[in-house]
Design a protein around this motif. Structure first.
Motif, PDB file in Angstrom:
ATOM      1  N   TYR A 151      -8.324 -11.456   3.375  1.00 52.10           N
ATOM      2  CA  TYR A 151      -6.921 -11.076   3.460  1.00 52.10           C
ATOM      3  C   TYR A 151      -6.851  -9.491   3.660  1.00 52.10           C
ATOM      4  O   TYR A 151      -7.617  -8.743   3.171  1.00 52.10           O
ATOM      5  N   ALA A 158      -5.522  -3.540   5.164  1.00 55.63           N
ATOM      6  CA  ALA A 158      -6.207  -4.484   4.056  1.00 55.63           C
ATOM      7  C   ALA A 158      -7.146  -4.070   4.262  1.00 55.63           C
ATOM      8  O   ALA A 158      -8.356  -3.400   4.088  1.00 55.63           O
ATOM      9  N   ALA A 159      -7.224  -3.804   2.086  1.00 55.13           N
ATOM     10  CA  ALA A 159      -8.519  -3.451   1.232  1.00 55.13           C
ATOM     11  C   ALA A 159      -9.227  -2.219   1.407  1.00 55.13           C
ATOM     12  O   ALA A 159     -10.431  -2.325   1.809  1.00 55.13           O
TER      13      ALA A 159
ATOM     14  N   ASN B 253      -2.837   0.765   0.492  1.00 54.72           N
ATOM     15  CA  ASN B 253      -4.099   1.230   1.604  1.00 54.72           C
ATOM     16  C   ASN B 253      -5.352  -0.625   0.607  1.00 54.72           C
ATOM     17  O   ASN B 253      -5.663  -0.412   1.277  1.00 54.72           O
ATOM     18  N   ILE B 254      -4.423  -1.140  -0.593  1.00 54.31           N
ATOM     19  CA  ILE B 254      -4.912  -1.958  -1.238  1.00 54.31           C
ATOM     20  C   ILE B 254      -4.812  -3.275  -0.241  1.00 54.31           C
ATOM     21  O   ILE B 254      -5.179  -4.158   0.239  1.00 54.31           O
ATOM     22  N   PHE B 255      -3.365  -3.646  -0.150  1.00 47.94           N
ATOM     23  CA  PHE B 255      -2.776  -4.687   0.455  1.00 47.94           C
ATOM     24  C   PHE B 255      -2.092  -4.832   1.604  1.00 47.94           C
ATOM     25  O   PHE B 255      -1.698  -5.785   2.217  1.00 47.94           O
ATOM     26  N   GLN B 256      -1.918  -3.414   2.497  1.00 48.54           N
ATOM     27  CA  GLN B 256      -0.592  -3.818   3.019  1.00 48.54           C
ATOM     28  C   GLN B 256       0.120  -4.761   3.026  1.00 48.54           C
ATOM     29  O   GLN B 256       0.075  -5.457   4.148  1.00 48.54           O
ATOM     30  N   PRO B 257       0.880  -5.039   2.248  1.00 49.62           N
ATOM     31  CA  PRO B 257       1.708  -5.603   2.257  1.00 49.62           C
ATOM     32  C   PRO B 257       3.379  -5.398   3.335  1.00 49.62           C
ATOM     33  O   PRO B 257       3.502  -4.240   3.367  1.00 49.62           O
ATOM     34  N   THR B 294       3.533  -0.216   6.229  1.00 48.11           N
ATOM     35  CA  THR B 294       3.998  -0.647   5.756  1.00 48.11           C
ATOM     36  C   THR B 294       5.947  -0.509   4.829  1.00 48.11           C
ATOM     37  O   THR B 294       5.612   1.047   4.555  1.00 48.11           O
TER      38      THR B 294
END
Lengths: 317, 317
Positions: A151, A158-159, B253-257, B294
């Protein structure tokens, strides 16, 4: 079928021929010499690929794809490396560049994502539908596997779990924010904490272990002192593990993966790290009744995770 | 085709007939009377479903599925609600229960997840492959959509983004941890912050707005004072928005949706909230060169998100 995985680093280019199950059949490496222009580096990646295939004794007809794990921000769809600061790369056509020399599909992803995929397909997270790999190293790297695939968000960036703030207005992070997890729980952070504690506690065993030369302190020093019963070392390690736990509990509350694998140099502490870590995380995750809980384990593939995961990019596509 | 979405709440059961595009054709509700035994509540859910279909003038033959969004922890695969504390439900067979009365497929998910799916398919996040909906309400709720589907981890308990610690050892959260995002950035937190500021600043406009009755302070009070130029109100709002930004930057930062939608009562402040929020988030997200960013926007479906999203569970299955 077989796959070639290339781990493009700032120091070395490592490549391996990997089987369908994620086992490395043969691997090799060459120096990156990162000051060079990108066509030379890509040429070396292609030649190393051909050499690894040849030396393994496998026919190139049995190789299905090449995967590349690189630092920085990839455009995975187009196989272009948008940038990688330690390589001075800008919009480098990795896929097209390698395909000039090797007629195989080429897949590209971030190195931390590739390592997470490696752990998911052939390492500590094998069999998990969803897993997260956290690398406690110079920084904190992260890779998120959802439904068996990497992902990486809509922009492949991301991540960045190390840049999750856990202390608003806390320690300055090199990303520009203050209070990022990696400013408290990376190996670099532990070394800083150890140095501060050595200065504040001149009688601590830490100072003896490094012959009073603070520049010799590394990420093992605090653990070594703690294991020998040094109180300063034990307090340092307890505090450090708490910071690791705070971030991990956040990740679990957000993702609820079957498995979280902890990698990086510090993970070599094994159960001395993991046992208290699991307990601190258990106290911190959102309380759930009758629901299975995430397992926390040590990453298994070490430095090979990048090669294996890059190779597996070709398998999951 | 059409779908019925049921939003099972502690106060009301709301249901709607929803078309393929996520538009509500007709909706209705009945009180939950949550002290009752579950068979009675499930009976009411089924009867409300049939009534909504009937009153909409659509044939039941054109209804493809029923979706239920419920508080608590669902077992989505089996259609069982493991628990929902405000309903005193334990291992309640929602799917089988409704199917006693209505012969249609029944899907179940968490209400926050359902709302996020609604926003993704018919609201603020329409068209986004990956989106996150954040609800600033009594707590902070979250729903994560990845590849157009609800992401809920291996145990259906993921997306507890409100219980991401942003201040280690900070404010006590009701989940048991200290320093959770929801302890700083929920409506409840803002009300607490406003009360504290009103006490510390007796001359503030805040006190006048509530006729010196602190119990009248709500999540709008600080914003109202700020808009009228009150310095205490402005400082409060600035600090509150900063807390919102810290958590949102973590999520990005975690998901970059593609899109983060902000919902809940506080989102009614619209651009007065969103404009400074976007700027603070921009300063905080991991710096990326040449990579799309985002978008942050206000959730669009309001209270209907639960019905629409529950209905859409039937479409994406």
């Amino acid at each position: 079928m077989y796959y070639v995985g290339i781990d493009l680093g700032g120091t070395n280019i490592a490549a391996g021929l990997v089987d369908d199950q994620g086992n490395i059949i043969h691997k090799d490496s060459v120096p990156t010499l990162s000051d060079r222009e990108y066509p030379e580096i890509i040429y070396d990646m292609a030649m190393l690929t051909l050499k690894v295939i040849k030396d393994s004794g496998i026919s190139i007809d049995d190789v299905k794809a090449i995967g590349v794990g690189s630092p920085g921000a990839p455009n995975c769809d187009e196989g272009i490396l948008i940038y990688a600061s330690n390589l001075k790369f800008r919009n480098v056509p990795i896929r097209a560049g390698i395909q000039k020399y090797v007629d195989l599909p080429v897949y590209l992803d971030n190195d931390a994502n590739a390592a997470a995929l490696g752990e998911n397909m052939a390492g500590a997270c094998k069999g998990a539908k969803h897993s997260v790999t956290v690398t406690l190293g110079t920084g904190i790297g992260g890779g998120i596997i959802i439904n068996g695939k990497v992902y990486s968000g809509f922009n492949n960036a991301a991540a960045e779990i190390g840049h999750m703030v856990i202390v608003v207005d806390g320690e300055q992070c090199k990303c520009g924010r203050k209070g990022c997890w990696e400013s408290y729980a990376s190996a670099t952070a532990l070394i800083r904490q150890t140095k501060d504690a050595a200065v504040a506690n001149p009688d601590s065993l830490i100072n003896k272990l490094v012959n009073n030369d603070l520049s010799q302190i590394n990420a093992k020093t605090a653990f070594d002192a703690a294991k020998q019963g040094d109180r300063t070392g034990q307090e340092l390690v307890a505090k450090y593990i708490k910071y690791v736990a705070e971030g991990l509990a956040n990740i679990i509350n957000i993702f609820q993966p079957e498995i979280v694998a902890v990698g990086g140099g510090i993970s070599r502490e094994g159960e001395y790290l993991l046992k208290p870590l699991r307990e601190l995380v258990r106290q911190r995750v959102y309380p759930l009744e009758g629901v299975p809980q995430t397992r926390i384990t040590v990453a298994q593939l070490g430095n090979d995770a990048g090669i294996v995961g890059a190779a597996m990019l070709g398998k999951i596509m």
